[in-house]
Design a protein around this motif. Sequence first.
Motif, PDB file in Angstrom:
ATOM      1  N   GLN A 152      67.895  16.398  36.832  1.00  0.00           N
ATOM      2  CA  GLN A 152      67.417  17.337  35.039  1.00  0.00           C
ATOM      3  C   GLN A 152      67.302  18.952  36.116  1.00  0.00           C
ATOM      4  O   GLN A 152      66.712  18.975  36.786  1.00  0.00           O
ATOM      5  N   LYS A 153      67.667  19.464  35.070  1.00  0.00           N
ATOM      6  CA  LYS A 153      67.060  20.997  35.739  1.00  0.00           C
ATOM      7  C   LYS A 153      66.278  21.373  34.573  1.00  0.00           C
ATOM      8  O   LYS A 153      65.426  20.873  33.419  1.00  0.00           O
ATOM      9  N   TYR A 154      64.609  21.769  35.699  1.00  0.00           N
ATOM     10  CA  TYR A 154      63.670  23.061  34.055  1.00  0.00           C
ATOM     11  C   TYR A 154      64.119  24.384  34.967  1.00  0.00           C
ATOM     12  O   TYR A 154      64.485  24.778  35.239  1.00  0.00           O
ATOM     13  N   GLU A 155      63.250  24.483  33.477  1.00  0.00           N
ATOM     14  CA  GLU A 155      62.922  26.088  33.280  1.00  0.00           C
ATOM     15  C   GLU A 155      61.320  26.435  34.105  1.00  0.00           C
ATOM     16  O   GLU A 155      60.518  25.401  33.864  1.00  0.00           O
ATOM     17  N   LEU A 156      61.323  27.926  33.719  1.00  0.00           N
ATOM     18  CA  LEU A 156      60.194  28.306  34.147  1.00  0.00           C
ATOM     19  C   LEU A 156      59.029  27.854  32.946  1.00  0.00           C
ATOM     20  O   LEU A 156      58.555  28.208  32.308  1.00  0.00           O
ATOM     21  N   GLY A 157      57.335  26.546  33.695  1.00  0.00           N
ATOM     22  CA  GLY A 157      56.841  26.824  32.413  1.00  0.00           C
ATOM     23  C   GLY A 157      55.777  27.743  31.927  1.00  0.00           C
ATOM     24  O   GLY A 157      55.711  28.933  32.671  1.00  0.00           O
ATOM     25  N   ALA A 158      55.053  28.043  31.373  1.00  0.00           N
ATOM     26  CA  ALA A 158      53.623  28.981  31.024  1.00  0.00           C
ATOM     27  C   ALA A 158      52.914  29.035  31.984  1.00  0.00           C
ATOM     28  O   ALA A 158      52.234  30.428  32.114  1.00  0.00           O
ATOM     29  N   ALA A 159      52.169  28.381  33.063  1.00  0.00           N
ATOM     30  CA  ALA A 159      51.055  28.703  33.926  1.00  0.00           C
ATOM     31  C   ALA A 159      52.821  29.156  34.795  1.00  0.00           C
ATOM     32  O   ALA A 159      51.028  30.190  35.310  1.00  0.00           O
ATOM     33  N   LEU A 160      53.555  29.569  35.454  1.00  0.00           N
ATOM     34  CA  LEU A 160      53.995  31.003  36.608  1.00  0.00           C
ATOM     35  C   LEU A 160      53.385  32.101  35.715  1.00  0.00           C
ATOM     36  O   LEU A 160      53.065  33.401  36.983  1.00  0.00           O
ATOM     37  N   PHE A 161      53.767  31.987  34.186  1.00  0.00           N
ATOM     38  CA  PHE A 161      53.082  33.481  33.886  1.00  0.00           C
ATOM     39  C   PHE A 161      51.580  33.880  33.999  1.00  0.00           C
ATOM     40  O   PHE A 161      51.918  35.074  33.711  1.00  0.00           O
ATOM     41  N   ILE A 162      50.674  32.989  33.643  1.00  0.00           N
ATOM     42  CA  ILE A 162      48.767  32.519  33.709  1.00  0.00           C
ATOM     43  C   ILE A 162      49.278  33.089  34.776  1.00  0.00           C
ATOM     44  O   ILE A 162      48.244  34.210  35.083  1.00  0.00           O
ATOM     45  N   GLY A 163      49.959  32.874  35.596  1.00  0.00           N
ATOM     46  CA  GLY A 163      49.408  33.135  37.448  1.00  0.00           C
ATOM     47  C   GLY A 163      49.978  34.101  37.759  1.00  0.00           C
ATOM     48  O   GLY A 163      48.882  35.135  38.523  1.00  0.00           O
ATOM     49  N   TRP A 164      51.282  35.092  36.911  1.00  0.00           N
ATOM     50  CA  TRP A 164      51.908  35.997  37.662  1.00  0.00           C
ATOM     51  C   TRP A 164      50.755  37.401  36.801  1.00  0.00           C
ATOM     52  O   TRP A 164      50.319  38.757  37.288  1.00  0.00           O
ATOM     53  N   ALA A 165      50.817  37.251  35.870  1.00  0.00           N
ATOM     54  CA  ALA A 165      49.491  37.622  34.612  1.00  0.00           C
ATOM     55  C   ALA A 165      47.975  37.946  35.504  1.00  0.00           C
ATOM     56  O   ALA A 165      47.340  39.046  36.484  1.00  0.00           O
ATOM     57  N   GLY A 166      47.354  36.963  36.280  1.00  0.00           N
ATOM     58  CA  GLY A 166      46.122  36.870  37.037  1.00  0.00           C
ATOM     59  C   GLY A 166      46.158  36.930  38.479  1.00  0.00           C
ATOM     60  O   GLY A 166      45.231  38.272  38.662  1.00  0.00           O
ATOM     61  N   SER A 167      47.234  37.201  38.725  1.00  0.00           N
ATOM     62  CA  SER A 167      47.515  37.654  39.637  1.00  0.00           C
ATOM     63  C   SER A 167      47.701  39.243  40.349  1.00  0.00           C
ATOM     64  O   SER A 167      46.906  40.570  40.877  1.00  0.00           O
ATOM     65  N   ALA A 168      48.209  40.052  39.121  1.00  0.00           N
ATOM     66  CA  ALA A 168      48.794  41.317  38.721  1.00  0.00           C
ATOM     67  C   ALA A 168      47.178  42.015  38.380  1.00  0.00           C
ATOM     68  O   ALA A 168      46.607  43.050  38.331  1.00  0.00           O
ATOM     69  N   LEU A 169      46.247  41.465  37.596  1.00  0.00           N
ATOM     70  CA  LEU A 169      44.974  41.823  37.503  1.00  0.00           C
ATOM     71  C   LEU A 169      44.294  42.232  38.183  1.00  0.00           C
ATOM     72  O   LEU A 169      42.927  42.777  38.300  1.00  0.00           O
ATOM     73  N   CYS A 170      44.034  40.508  39.296  1.00  0.00           N
ATOM     74  CA  CYS A 170      43.543  40.867  40.024  1.00  0.00           C
ATOM     75  C   CYS A 170      43.734  41.980  41.575  1.00  0.00           C
ATOM     76  O   CYS A 170      42.794  43.114  42.149  1.00  0.00           O
ATOM     77  N   ILE A 171      45.207  42.576  41.563  1.00  0.00           N
ATOM     78  CA  ILE A 171      45.387  43.416  42.440  1.00  0.00           C
ATOM     79  C   ILE A 171      45.403  44.441  41.854  1.00  0.00           C
ATOM     80  O   ILE A 171      44.555  46.145  42.620  1.00  0.00           O
ATOM     81  N   ILE A 172      45.297  44.920  40.481  1.00  0.00           N
ATOM     82  CA  ILE A 172      44.583  46.037  40.159  1.00  0.00           C
ATOM     83  C   ILE A 172      43.643  46.367  40.432  1.00  0.00           C
ATOM     84  O   ILE A 172      42.717  47.259  40.407  1.00  0.00           O
ATOM     85  N   GLY A 173      43.268  44.747  39.660  1.00  0.00           N
ATOM     86  CA  GLY A 173      40.921  45.369  40.028  1.00  0.00           C
ATOM     87  C   GLY A 173      40.339  45.575  42.157  1.00  0.00           C
ATOM     88  O   GLY A 173      39.692  46.518  41.704  1.00  0.00           O
ATOM     89  N   GLY A 174      41.203  45.064  42.376  1.00  0.00           N
ATOM     90  CA  GLY A 174      40.596  45.308  43.323  1.00  0.00           C
ATOM     91  C   GLY A 174      41.423  45.946  44.926  1.00  0.00           C
ATOM     92  O   GLY A 174      39.818  47.792  45.172  1.00  0.00           O
ATOM     93  N   SER A 175      42.566  47.239  43.517  1.00  0.00           N
ATOM     94  CA  SER A 175      42.784  48.911  44.132  1.00  0.00           C
ATOM     95  C   SER A 175      42.205  49.824  43.392  1.00  0.00           C
ATOM     96  O   SER A 175      41.544  50.342  44.108  1.00  0.00           O
ATOM     97  N   ILE A 176      41.276  49.542  42.192  1.00  0.00           N
ATOM     98  CA  ILE A 176      40.388  50.627  41.464  1.00  0.00           C
ATOM     99  C   ILE A 176      39.214  50.682  42.683  1.00  0.00           C
ATOM    100  O   ILE A 176      38.836  51.143  42.320  1.00  0.00           O
ATOM    101  N   PHE A 177      38.977  49.340  43.021  1.00  0.00           N
ATOM    102  CA  PHE A 177      37.650  48.956  43.649  1.00  0.00           C
ATOM    103  C   PHE A 177      37.944  50.056  45.703  1.00  0.00           C
ATOM    104  O   PHE A 177      36.603  50.853  44.921  1.00  0.00           O
ATOM    105  N   CYS A 178      38.294  49.890  45.560  1.00  0.00           N
ATOM    106  CA  CYS A 178      39.249  50.858  46.895  1.00  0.00           C
ATOM    107  C   CYS A 178      39.100  51.992  46.303  1.00  0.00           C
ATOM    108  O   CYS A 178      39.075  52.868  47.655  1.00  0.00           O
ATOM    109  N   PHE A 179      39.748  52.110  45.857  1.00  0.00           N
ATOM    110  CA  PHE A 179      40.149  53.668  45.173  1.00  0.00           C
ATOM    111  C   PHE A 179      38.567  54.870  44.588  1.00  0.00           C
ATOM    112  O   PHE A 179      38.506  55.571  45.243  1.00  0.00           O
TER     113      PHE A 179
END
Length: 230
Positions: A152-179
């Motif tokens: 059985q083949k599967y496709e990307l679920g919604a949790a992956l996109f939510i996780g990518w969005a959350g990781s991008a927000l953390c990276i952007i927020g952490g970079s703003i802190f440092c800069f």
Amino acid sequence: MSGVQIIAFALCFCGIGAIIAATVSNEWKVTSRASSVITATWVFQGLWMNCAGNALGAFHCRPHLTIFKIESYIQACRGLMIAAVCLGFFGSVFALVGMKCTKIGGSDQTKAKIACLAGFIFILCGLCAMAGCSLYANRITSEFFDPTYIAQKYELGAALFIGWAGSALCIIGGSIFCFSIAENNKTPRMGYTYNRAASAMSIRTKGCNGSADLKMPRAPPKHFDKNAYV
């Protein structure tokens, strides 16, 4: 800089919430409708359990009872997502202590160092979450496009996109802190000039020599006769 830090903390806080939601979600992969024989039934799987549902709204979930029979990439994704959640928690604590708008953390230099450390922790949190989601997505796509894979083949679920969005927000927020801390350190300090107090003699001389505000009345000249001292 306090406003910039508040915005960065809000981004990181939303990112951590998205990472937690992705970690506990069961929709990391869903059955592909293209290869599914029964279109009214679908299966979706997560890091912790497998679920099945149908068009009537009935769902049944079965948790992974043992970790020894789980595939290695799922275990790796579990570890990365749990590490991201833990890093996000510690990063939030350090950020609250190091922000300028809070009254804890000591002097401004100490708070700046703590805030910079919180930024690095948030960046690591985002990288861990992004690595976990990307590893899971890579496995799904490789199986989907593999012509020799007959299961059985599967496709990307919604949790992956939510996780990518959350990781991008953390990276952007952490970079703003440092800069923000770096920009604060580069700001030149205002110089203060010290003016010596004018002496009483200089003030008196200024007043007697023609100051516009201090005009002293002059006594009329006295005329003495040549026999005045005799």
